[in-house]
Design a protein around this motif. Structure first.
Motif, short mmCIF file in Angstrom:
data_model
loop_
_atom_site.label_atom_id
_atom_site.label_comp_id
_atom_site.label_asym_id
_atom_site.label_seq_id
_atom_site.Cartn_x
_atom_site.Cartn_y
_atom_site.Cartn_z
N VAL A 37 68.10 46.45 9.77
CA VAL A 37 66.77 45.86 9.57
C VAL A 37 66.04 45.67 10.90
N LEU A 38 66.73 45.13 11.90
CA LEU A 38 66.07 44.86 13.19
C LEU A 38 65.46 46.13 13.77
N ALA A 39 66.24 47.22 13.76
CA ALA A 39 65.75 48.49 14.32
C ALA A 39 64.54 48.98 13.54
N TYR A 40 64.56 48.77 12.21
CA TYR A 40 63.44 49.25 11.39
C TYR A 40 62.16 48.45 11.71
N ILE A 41 62.32 47.15 11.85
CA ILE A 41 61.16 46.30 12.16
C ILE A 41 60.59 46.68 13.53
N LYS A 42 61.50 47.03 14.46
CA LYS A 42 61.04 47.45 15.80
C LYS A 42 60.14 48.67 15.68
N LYS A 43 60.55 49.60 14.82
CA LYS A 43 59.77 50.84 14.60
C LYS A 43 58.38 50.50 14.05
N ILE A 44 58.34 49.57 13.11
CA ILE A 44 57.05 49.17 12.51
C ILE A 44 56.15 48.55 13.57
N LYS A 45 56.75 47.72 14.40
CA LYS A 45 55.95 47.03 15.43
C LYS A 45 55.43 48.00 16.47
N GLU A 46 56.13 49.14 16.60
CA GLU A 46 55.64 50.16 17.55
C GLU A 46 54.55 51.02 16.91
N GLY A 47 54.20 50.66 15.66
CA GLY A 47 53.10 51.38 14.99
C GLY A 47 53.54 52.54 14.14
N HIS A 48 54.85 52.67 13.90
CA HIS A 48 55.33 53.78 13.05
C HIS A 48 55.44 53.28 11.60
N GLY A 49 54.31 53.36 10.85
CA GLY A 49 54.33 52.99 9.43
C GLY A 49 54.09 51.51 9.21
N LYS A 50 54.13 51.13 7.96
CA LYS A 50 53.89 49.75 7.58
C LYS A 50 55.11 49.23 6.82
N LEU A 51 55.26 47.91 6.83
CA LEU A 51 56.32 47.28 6.05
C LEU A 51 55.82 47.21 4.60
N MET A 52 56.29 48.11 3.76
CA MET A 52 55.78 48.16 2.39
C MET A 52 56.16 46.89 1.64
N GLY A 53 55.20 46.38 0.84
CA GLY A 53 55.44 45.12 0.14
C GLY A 53 55.09 43.91 0.97
N PHE A 54 54.56 44.18 2.19
CA PHE A 54 54.12 43.07 3.08
C PHE A 54 52.62 43.18 3.32
N GLY A 55 51.99 42.05 3.51
CA GLY A 55 50.57 42.04 3.86
C GLY A 55 49.69 42.05 2.63
N HIS A 56 48.46 41.58 2.84
CA HIS A 56 47.51 41.52 1.72
C HIS A 56 46.11 41.29 2.28
N ARG A 57 45.12 41.89 1.63
CA ARG A 57 43.75 41.71 2.07
C ARG A 57 43.31 40.25 1.92
N VAL A 58 43.80 39.60 0.88
CA VAL A 58 43.33 38.23 0.62
C VAL A 58 44.38 37.19 1.03
N TYR A 59 45.64 37.39 0.60
CA TYR A 59 46.65 36.38 0.92
C TYR A 59 46.98 36.40 2.41
N LYS A 60 46.72 35.33 3.08
CA LYS A 60 47.18 35.16 4.47
C LYS A 60 48.24 34.07 4.46
N ASN A 61 48.91 33.99 3.32
CA ASN A 61 50.01 33.07 3.09
C ASN A 61 50.93 33.78 2.11
N TYR A 62 52.00 33.11 1.71
CA TYR A 62 52.95 33.76 0.80
C TYR A 62 52.26 34.06 -0.55
N ASP A 63 52.36 35.26 -1.04
CA ASP A 63 51.81 35.61 -2.36
C ASP A 63 52.54 34.78 -3.43
N PRO A 64 51.81 33.91 -4.14
CA PRO A 64 52.50 33.02 -5.11
C PRO A 64 53.30 33.78 -6.16
N ARG A 65 52.89 35.02 -6.40
CA ARG A 65 53.62 35.83 -7.41
C ARG A 65 55.00 36.22 -6.89
#
Ligand code: SDX
Length: 435
Positions: free
Chosen positions: A288-316
């Motif tokens: 996991v750590l190595a994968y997150i490092k790759k994401i932080k270097e701009g290689h792809g996105k963490l799928m299932g993370f982030g949201h245009r509206v939620y800037k907090n935990y998605d209640p769902r």
């Protein structure tokens, strides 16, 4: 007392304008009066991807992204997920109030009796390649229903709109199940009217040679909860597609097909399938750590993370995590959950994600449950489309009933050339840029 107005000065002309503020917005059309002279078209707003533009007034779904709040018609999603069935929530979204016992019984009966597909629709689906993606089959078949119910074009008749809406809500699980059966080479299973909405979906997916399918009640309830959580989500990409296409007065089948097509994108409803591929790629907690490092270097996105509206935990996502534990008590624990939990733990402590307010969204855990229940990843977005059809139809109805709405037709900022002199075919020289 402070006025609800905005006063702006156009420094090009030193003119000052006072614009009314209503519901925290100024009307874009109020900017058109701001001109540099009589030939000036007037000011517009420029807002790629509608990051800061309200396209409609709505009373269906309320989201507070900073506080992680989601409510359908004023009811918190957690309360609905705990106490209601999906069809009860579908009634709420479409009609604005929770049904009485009698209303719900009638509603469930009406939906149940529309689950059959016309035999020509079954034949249409049998024409797909064996490995056709279920979402492509679903989008195409929903559009094809327009040929089965041509009367659906009369979108001005409320009774007709309701009949077509019931047909869509009832038939979308039958289409999704048929797409699955087609992909595994099994015969189509006809609906069983004795079963609930979720149980019947499981019946059409998984019944083999037994005389009557009996659904596991824990899994059926988990599906019902997942359907409730996915039913609507305000003006998301696919709801916007539903409103835009519906604003041209296209029929509800073609309009819903357009919304489902929008949902299929990996940045939207297609993300749950991408999450499973990502967890497969990571392979174990140790990676996991190595994968997150790759994401932080701009290689792809963490799928299932982030949201245009939620800037907090998605209640769902919270309710889905709770549901996952119930499902795993029946199916056995999906080992991918451990990778997902480690990914979430590390990401939520990492400044890169904290700074960008990236939290798990609805897609992060849903795929893990679906896989544990026996669904293949390519079915996940179809599972999203089933309940979201109710939200799309509620948004569509609200748009058609809104006197302020008309055919959607945004403007643009012109970046092309001024008028050019035409050059006859034989006299043109190659333009390197055009290659
Ligand atoms: C759904 O809108 C809805 O309501 C949708 C939905 C619904 O119910 O209808 O909730 C369902 O679609 C949930 C989202 C599912 N999609 C994914 O999980 C795909 C991964 N997520 C991202 O693609 C992204 O977070 C979006 C598309 C969901 C939101 O993108 P935004 O709002 O356009 O944000 P952005 O792309 O401008 O990102 C802001 C910053 C950027 O970094 P910087 O350029 O500022 O350095 O955050 C970064 C992005 O690179 N970022 C991510 C990230 N999401 C955003 N970085 C790593 N991983 C991510 N997932």
């Amino acid at each position: 007392m402070a006025q609800d107005t905005l006063t702006v000065t156009d420094n090009r002309t030193q003119q000052t304008y006072t614009l009314p503020i209503e519901h925290g917005t100024v009307r874009a059309m109020d900017l058109r009066q701001i001109k540099t002279g009589p030939d000036d078209f007037g000011l517009m707003t420029y807002d790629p991807a509608f990051m800061n533009t309200a396209s409609c007034r709505s009373s269906i779904t309320f989201i507070d992204g900073d506080r992680g709040i989601l409510r359908y018609r004023g009811y918190p999603i957690e309360v609905l997920a705990e106490h209601c069935t999906f069809l009860e929530v579908a009634y709420l979204l479409l009609f604005g109030d929770l049904p009485t016992q009698h209303e719900l019984k009638e509603w469930v009966g009406e939906i149940t009796h529309h689950t059959m597909l016309h035999e020509t629709t079954k034949k249409f689906m049998e024409g797909f390649r064996y490995n056709a993606h279920p979402m492509a089959m679903l989008v195409s078949t929903v559009a094809a229903l327009s040929t089965v119910y041509p009367e659906a074009k009369d979108i001005h008749d409320p009774a007709n709109r309701l009949l077509q809406s019931k047909r869509l809500i009832a038939k979308i699980p039958s289409i999704a199940a048929l797409a699955y059966r087609h992909s595994v080479g099994f015969p189509y299973v006809y609906p069983d009217n004795d079963l609930s909405y979720a149980e019947n979906f499981m019946n059409m997916l998984w019944k083999m040679v037994e005389p009557k399918y009996v659904a596991n009640p824990v899994l059926a309830r988990a599906l019902d909860i997942l359907f409730i959580l996915h039913a609507d989500h305000e003006q998301n990409c696919s709801a916007n597609a539903m409103r835009c296409v519906g604003s041209s007065h296209a029929d509800p089948y073609l309009t819903t097909a357009a919304a489902a097509a929008a949902l299929s994108g990996p940045l939207h409803g297609g993300a749950n399938e991408e999450v499973l591929k990502m967890l497969d790629e990571i392979g174990s907690k140790e990676n996991v750590l190595a994968y997150i490092k790759k994401i932080k270097e701009g290689h792809g996105k963490l799928m299932g993370f982030g949201h245009r509206v939620y800037k907090n935990y998605d209640p769902r996502a919270k309710v889905i995590k709770w549901t996952a534990e119930r499902v795993f008590e029946v199916t056995g624990r999906n080992p991918k959950l451990d990778i997902a939990l480690e990914l979430e733990r590390i990401a939520l402590e990492d400044d890169y994600f904290i700074k960008r307010k990236l939290y798990p969204n609805v897609d992060f855990y849903s795929g893990i449950i679906y896989q544990a229940m026996g669904f293949r990843p390519e079915m996940f977005t179809a599972l999203f489309a089933i309940p979201r059809t109710v939200g799309w139809l509620a948004q569509w109805q609200e748009m058609l009933n809104d006197q302020e709405q008309k055919i959607a037709r945004p403007r643009q900022v012109w970046t092309g050339p001024e008028v050019r002199q035409f050059v006859p075919l034989g006299k043109r020289s190659p333009v390197a840029a055009a290659r």
